[in-house]
Write an enzyme that holds these catalytic residues in place. Sequence first.
Site, PDB file in Angstrom:
ATOM      1  N   GLY B  54       7.106  87.280  40.616  1.00 56.67           N
ATOM      2  CA  GLY B  54       7.448  86.165  39.762  1.00 56.67           C
ATOM      3  C   GLY B  54       6.311  85.811  38.827  1.00 56.67           C
ATOM      4  CB  SER B  55       6.152  84.581  35.350  1.00 59.84           C
ATOM      5  OG  SER B  55       6.420  85.841  34.783  1.00 59.84           O
ATOM      6  N   GLY B  56       4.039  82.891  36.700  1.00 59.28           N
ATOM      7  CA  GLY B  56       3.490  81.616  37.136  1.00 59.28           C
ATOM      8  C   GLY B  56       2.221  81.771  37.962  1.00 59.28           C
ATOM      9  CG  HIS B  57       2.066  83.877  40.981  1.00 58.02           C
ATOM     10  ND1 HIS B  57       2.046  82.697  41.688  1.00 58.02           N
ATOM     11  CD2 HIS B  57       3.258  84.462  41.251  1.00 58.02           C
ATOM     12  CE1 HIS B  57       3.187  82.590  42.370  1.00 58.02           C
ATOM     13  NE2 HIS B  57       3.931  83.634  42.109  1.00 58.02           N
ATOM     14  CE  LYS B 105       2.769  87.929  44.567  1.00 56.55           C
ATOM     15  NZ  LYS B 105       3.415  88.721  43.494  1.00 56.55           N
ATOM     16  CG  ASP B 110       8.348  89.803  44.898  1.00 55.79           C
ATOM     17  OD1 ASP B 110       9.263  89.075  44.470  1.00 55.79           O
ATOM     18  OD2 ASP B 110       7.156  89.664  44.563  1.00 55.79           O
ATOM     19  CG  HIS B 219       6.306  81.136  45.251  1.00 58.02           C
ATOM     20  ND1 HIS B 219       5.976  81.905  46.337  1.00 58.02           N
ATOM     21  CD2 HIS B 219       6.366  81.968  44.191  1.00 58.02           C
ATOM     22  CE1 HIS B 219       5.851  83.174  45.949  1.00 58.02           C
ATOM     23  NE2 HIS B 219       6.081  83.228  44.657  1.00 58.02           N
TER      24      HIS B 219
END
Lengths: 333, 333
Positions: B54-57, B105, B110, B219
């Site tokens: 996911g994006s945001g990391h 991960k 994922d 998250h």
Amino acid sequence: MKKLVNRPEDVVRESLQGLGAAHPDLVEVHLDPHYVVRAGAPVAGKVGLVSGGGSGHEPMHAGYVGRGMLDGACPGEVFTSPTPDQIYECTKRVSSGRGVVHIVKNYTGDVMNFEMAAEMAQGEGIEIRSVVINDDVAVEDSLYTAGRRGVGATVLAEKLAGARAEAGGSLEEVADVVRKVNDHARSMGMALTSCIVPAVGKPTFDIGDDEMEIGIGIHGEPGRQRMKLEPADQIVDRLLEPILDDLGARPGERVLAFVNGMGGTPTIELYVVYRRVAERLRQRGLTIERSLVGSYITSLEMAGCSITILRLDDELVSLWDAPVVTPGLRWGA
Amino acid sequence: MKKLVNRPEDVVRESLQGLGAAHPDLVEVHLDPHYVVRAGAPVAGKVGLVSGGGSGHEPMHAGYVGRGMLDGACPGEVFTSPTPDQIYECTKRVSSGRGVVHIVKNYTGDVMNFEMAAEMAQGEGIEIRSVVINDDVAVEDSLYTAGRRGVGATVLAEKLAGARAEAGGSLEEVADVVRKVNDHARSMGMALTSCIVPAVGKPTFDIGDDEMEIGIGIHGEPGRQRMKLEPADQIVDRLLEPILDDLGARPGERVLAFVNGMGGTPTIELYVVYRRVAERLRQRGLTIERSLVGSYITSLEMAGCSITILRLDDELVSLWDAPVVTPGLRWGA
């Protein structure tokens, strides 16, 4: 106040101790008075490069001590100028006999204390050149400043003059690079939220849930206007237009575009900002030859960003590409 | 919601466009499906290294594409797994015929989507090795995970396996480095504040003004316990003890200490944290041979930190020191 700290009055000291513990190959941390010098300082035959200012803007300045950037940094308490004593001791410690350049952000306390330290050092036979950085186009005078404030261009000046000093530049040549960067760079910032100074424990300023501050200073001092939050692209345009109007770059010129996070802004947003910066510069006929995107001159956990545009020439490009190895900025050897 | 964005649904796309605009020498950004590959991919004769999530990391993962780290990254929507299609296209694009290693991960989506993509790629004759990272000692199962979550060790695995691939390592050798890092690293994180997913527009979780969450996921998913805020040193001890208990490092061993900011935590605080980490590891008889301090695997603007400890041997030290040139991590040539 939600912070990863022990006693608020120990933040600066403990953070410097952490910096020293993490990077013993690069820096040497001195306490009482606080200053950070490059490991092994002074470097024989090299002009010294020293900066400093209030803490809370990390990685600037202590994080830029190392190879190819600063020889020394003098961190004051959070958002508080370093004392003449700190600057004097640091200057002596990095002096190898070829002189020391002081990079000073234009805040009244910083300017005054660097001046006093320079006099003390000169009294001991150390030649000093001081260059004041004042690249912020947001306001002419401000809470802590007569004239424009010094912001993002400071990071670029430290990198570029550091490269000149590392390459054996003379005192005047190193100072000239700082002057050139200050002449050729303009910046402006904005904030979505305030920061909290640890020793104060409450926000520096109040701002509504739907508001932003355009032209904010790096201590949370007021800018040009408080207004309703807008989409990122419009915010970029609000920052970039005054920068470009003042910069005087002509179509066809090469620039370095620096998008800086204020500390609490995630990287994903900084690249949304960069996207628009690149688009607008292209529309203006400017070529982005180099770029820097990240949180390099911060205001604790403030959310927001600043933009700095630097006009490049061959000298500056080559100095930019020279290796730099510091805790906060590194590439090359 | 205070963010530097345009339409929330465009954040990932626009941020990737910004990344591509800022680093054309390092990365090539593909949209629909979204993936980022190293400029000039595939590199002839080199094992490919792909990660994603996911994006945001950010800067993980797309910010780690470049020389000496990842060949490709597949960013999903914010906190959302990438689709098999993205991973498959990215894998094909970086494959030079020597096989591709997937670093995954341990989140259910994922793992599932990387598995499907691996099958698709293998169907086209690309040999795949998938290694799942599950270094988070906070919880055994969680909101999005069967088993432990994958967190900070991912960054280290991408750097170290990237160095092995760059040096000409075989498919099995590169996968072995990822496995070794996962075996030899343990992590745990904490949060002071929540983050806000742009498309949601409100905090992922509520937390009191005097509270913190120990063992938080990246998250914002719950951790071990919600408790009153404590001084930084005590927080470090709360994270470090379970890590060290699980790691099984013996006195005299060398480690890499990684203090990671969650996105909204200023650098000055991360070094306060590092100071205590160094103190405690020394008390345990461990030698910090390498360190990393900064915001490298984040949760948007969440305030907090995580700690990762990796047991080092000569191979890992030498891979760590190898040059890396990516938007998010760089040193050396």
